[in-house]
Motif scaffolding. Sequence first.
Motif, PDB file in Angstrom:
ATOM      1  N   THR A   1       0.827  -1.220   0.000  1.00  0.00           N
ATOM      2  CA  THR A   1       0.000   0.000   0.000  1.00  0.00           C
ATOM      3  C   THR A   1       0.856   1.264   0.000  1.00  0.00           C
ATOM      4  O   THR A   1       0.598   2.191  -0.785  1.00  0.00           O
ATOM      5  CB  THR A   1      -0.945   0.024   1.230  1.00  0.00           C
ATOM      6  OG1 THR A   1      -1.647  -1.204   1.312  1.00  0.00           O
ATOM      7  CG2 THR A   1      -1.933   1.177   1.137  1.00  0.00           C
TER       8      THR A   1
ATOM      9  N   GLN B   1       0.820   4.246  -2.731  1.00  0.00           N
ATOM     10  CA  GLN B   1       0.413   5.620  -2.368  1.00  0.00           C
ATOM     11  C   GLN B   1       1.520   6.611  -2.749  1.00  0.00           C
ATOM     12  O   GLN B   1       1.228   7.724  -3.197  1.00  0.00           O
ATOM     13  CB  GLN B   1       0.108   5.730  -0.861  1.00  0.00           C
ATOM     14  CG  GLN B   1      -1.119   4.938  -0.400  1.00  0.00           C
ATOM     15  CD  GLN B   1      -2.471   5.549  -0.843  1.00  0.00           C
ATOM     16  OE1 GLN B   1      -2.547   6.321  -1.804  1.00  0.00           O
ATOM     17  NE2 GLN B   1      -3.526   5.143  -0.164  1.00  0.00           N
TER      18      GLN B   1
ATOM     19  N   VAL C   1       1.228   7.322  -6.451  1.00  0.00           N
ATOM     20  CA  VAL C   1       0.060   8.167  -6.732  1.00  0.00           C
ATOM     21  C   VAL C   1       0.397   9.613  -6.372  1.00  0.00           C
ATOM     22  O   VAL C   1       0.106  10.550  -7.129  1.00  0.00           O
ATOM     23  CB  VAL C   1      -1.183   7.673  -5.954  1.00  0.00           C
ATOM     24  CG1 VAL C   1      -2.329   8.672  -6.056  1.00  0.00           C
ATOM     25  CG2 VAL C   1      -1.602   6.306  -6.480  1.00  0.00           C
TER      26      VAL C   1
ATOM     27  N   CYS D   1      -6.031   4.503 -10.169  1.00  0.00           N
ATOM     28  CA  CYS D   1      -4.691   3.922 -10.096  1.00  0.00           C
ATOM     29  C   CYS D   1      -4.801   2.451 -10.489  1.00  0.00           C
ATOM     30  O   CYS D   1      -5.503   1.683  -9.819  1.00  0.00           O
ATOM     31  CB  CYS D   1      -4.154   4.058  -8.673  1.00  0.00           C
ATOM     32  SG  CYS D   1      -2.556   3.246  -8.462  1.00  0.00           S
TER      33      CYS D   1
ATOM     34  N   VAL E   1      -7.913   1.007  -8.442  1.00  0.00           N
ATOM     35  CA  VAL E   1      -8.384   1.642  -7.203  1.00  0.00           C
ATOM     36  C   VAL E   1      -8.667   3.114  -7.515  1.00  0.00           C
ATOM     37  O   VAL E   1      -7.867   3.760  -8.205  1.00  0.00           O
ATOM     38  CB  VAL E   1      -7.303   1.525  -6.104  1.00  0.00           C
ATOM     39  CG1 VAL E   1      -7.753   2.179  -4.810  1.00  0.00           C
ATOM     40  CG2 VAL E   1      -6.913   0.072  -5.874  1.00  0.00           C
TER      41      VAL E   1
ATOM     42  N   VAL F   1      -8.666   7.101  -7.171  1.00  0.00           N
ATOM     43  CA  VAL F   1      -7.829   8.116  -6.530  1.00  0.00           C
ATOM     44  C   VAL F   1      -8.726   9.301  -6.180  1.00  0.00           C
ATOM     45  O   VAL F   1      -9.470   9.793  -7.038  1.00  0.00           O
ATOM     46  CB  VAL F   1      -6.698   8.562  -7.479  1.00  0.00           C
ATOM     47  CG1 VAL F   1      -5.901   9.721  -6.872  1.00  0.00           C
ATOM     48  CG2 VAL F   1      -5.778   7.389  -7.809  1.00  0.00           C
TER      49      VAL F   1
ATOM     50  N   CYS G   1      -4.941   6.819  -3.102  1.00  0.00           N
ATOM     51  CA  CYS G   1      -5.833   5.683  -3.338  1.00  0.00           C
ATOM     52  C   CYS G   1      -6.885   5.688  -2.245  1.00  0.00           C
ATOM     53  O   CYS G   1      -6.563   5.635  -1.049  1.00  0.00           O
ATOM     54  CB  CYS G   1      -5.061   4.366  -3.270  1.00  0.00           C
ATOM     55  SG  CYS G   1      -4.045   4.050  -4.712  1.00  0.00           S
TER      56      CYS G   1
END
Lengths: 132, 132, 132
Positions: free
Chosen positions: C14, C18, C21, C31, C96, C98, C103
């Motif tokens: 994760t 992140q 992103v 994403c 996922v 954004v 996310c």
Amino acid sequence: MQVSTLGRGSYLITDEVQGLVSTSQVQTGLCHLFLHHTSASLIICENADPDVRGDMERFMLRLVPDGDRLFTHIMEGPDDMPAHIRSLLTHTDLTVPVRNGRCALGIWQGVYLWEHRKSGHRREITVTVSGD
Amino acid sequence: MQVSTLGRGSYLITDEVQGLVSTSQVQTGLCHLFLHHTSASLIICENADPDVRGDMERFMLRLVPDGDRLFTHIMEGPDDMPAHIRSLLTHTDLTVPVRNGRCALGIWQGVYLWEHRKSGHRREITVTVSGD
Amino acid sequence: MQVSTLGRGSYLITDEVQGLVSTSQVQTGLCHLFLHHTSASLIICENADPDVRGDMERFMLRLVPDGDRLFTHIMEGPDDMPAHIRSLLTHTDLTVPVRNGRCALGIWQGVYLWEHRKSGHRREITVTVSGD
């Protein structure tokens, strides 16, 4: 969007999704659905005969039995870990093409939220429509 | 795009998909594939040894037996409900990154349509390529 | 991005996702993660109790046993074909949403690479962030 479930079972959400696509005014592109939970699923399933979803439920109950002694994560009860496994074996997100301002589903395809917990839950889905 | 199947089994569609990406002239982005049916799947699978797909088929046949007495939705025969379950346990849509004007698949990855019905079908796939 | 695994098990990614992103500066969009391998998976799973992932592993080991006599593709050992099946039954790609430059995962959702081979591997993931 939110879906309030009454416990285990599949809930048709095609119309709500089509409404959001319509509001977005996108004519050609993609509609992405994301479920913010790990104990329910998003699925595309046959939408004509309710027996299909009954059989699906029975199949999953046999494949991932509630209260299976294999499981150690049982904090929330016998349906807790099976719900996570059912989620893994199916889908947390789906993407559907948008054509002519609508999700271009096949004639027998419906979009469903599949609740895997025995009690009702409020489920949150984020819908993202992209395109022109 | 359309794929005509000859019955249960996996059909390699990587080349057709790469052709559509090429035609789109997108260099960097995403290629989304959506299958308009609930009794077949789209999968990404090992593309070198055909035994992999044979084993996959045997595994599914054992996991979701044709004619299982669990199923009540048997209108179209003993392979009807198993096809829906196989579809749920695999994928109706796939998204692959596009880089340098091509689907950036791993070296051992192929894109397949997996037909779950015993008889041949004409299967419809919508391909959406987005990006720059 | 690359993930070096130490063998079978799930690896939380994760934070790396992140970070990518955040670097993309996209505030609202999607994403997409794509794994370039057919013997590992990308999954979204409960991120609080490690027992969930232990149970998941035990479930898969029972569902798709290593060294099952059903399998003929055994070139790379008893965990070779089970890895491909586990990949098919879970996910090679995930998308996922954004929102606000991150996310938008549910509070209990983590993104994991699930290594299905017993030995460690270097796994390649392509991340595509799109939107505004």
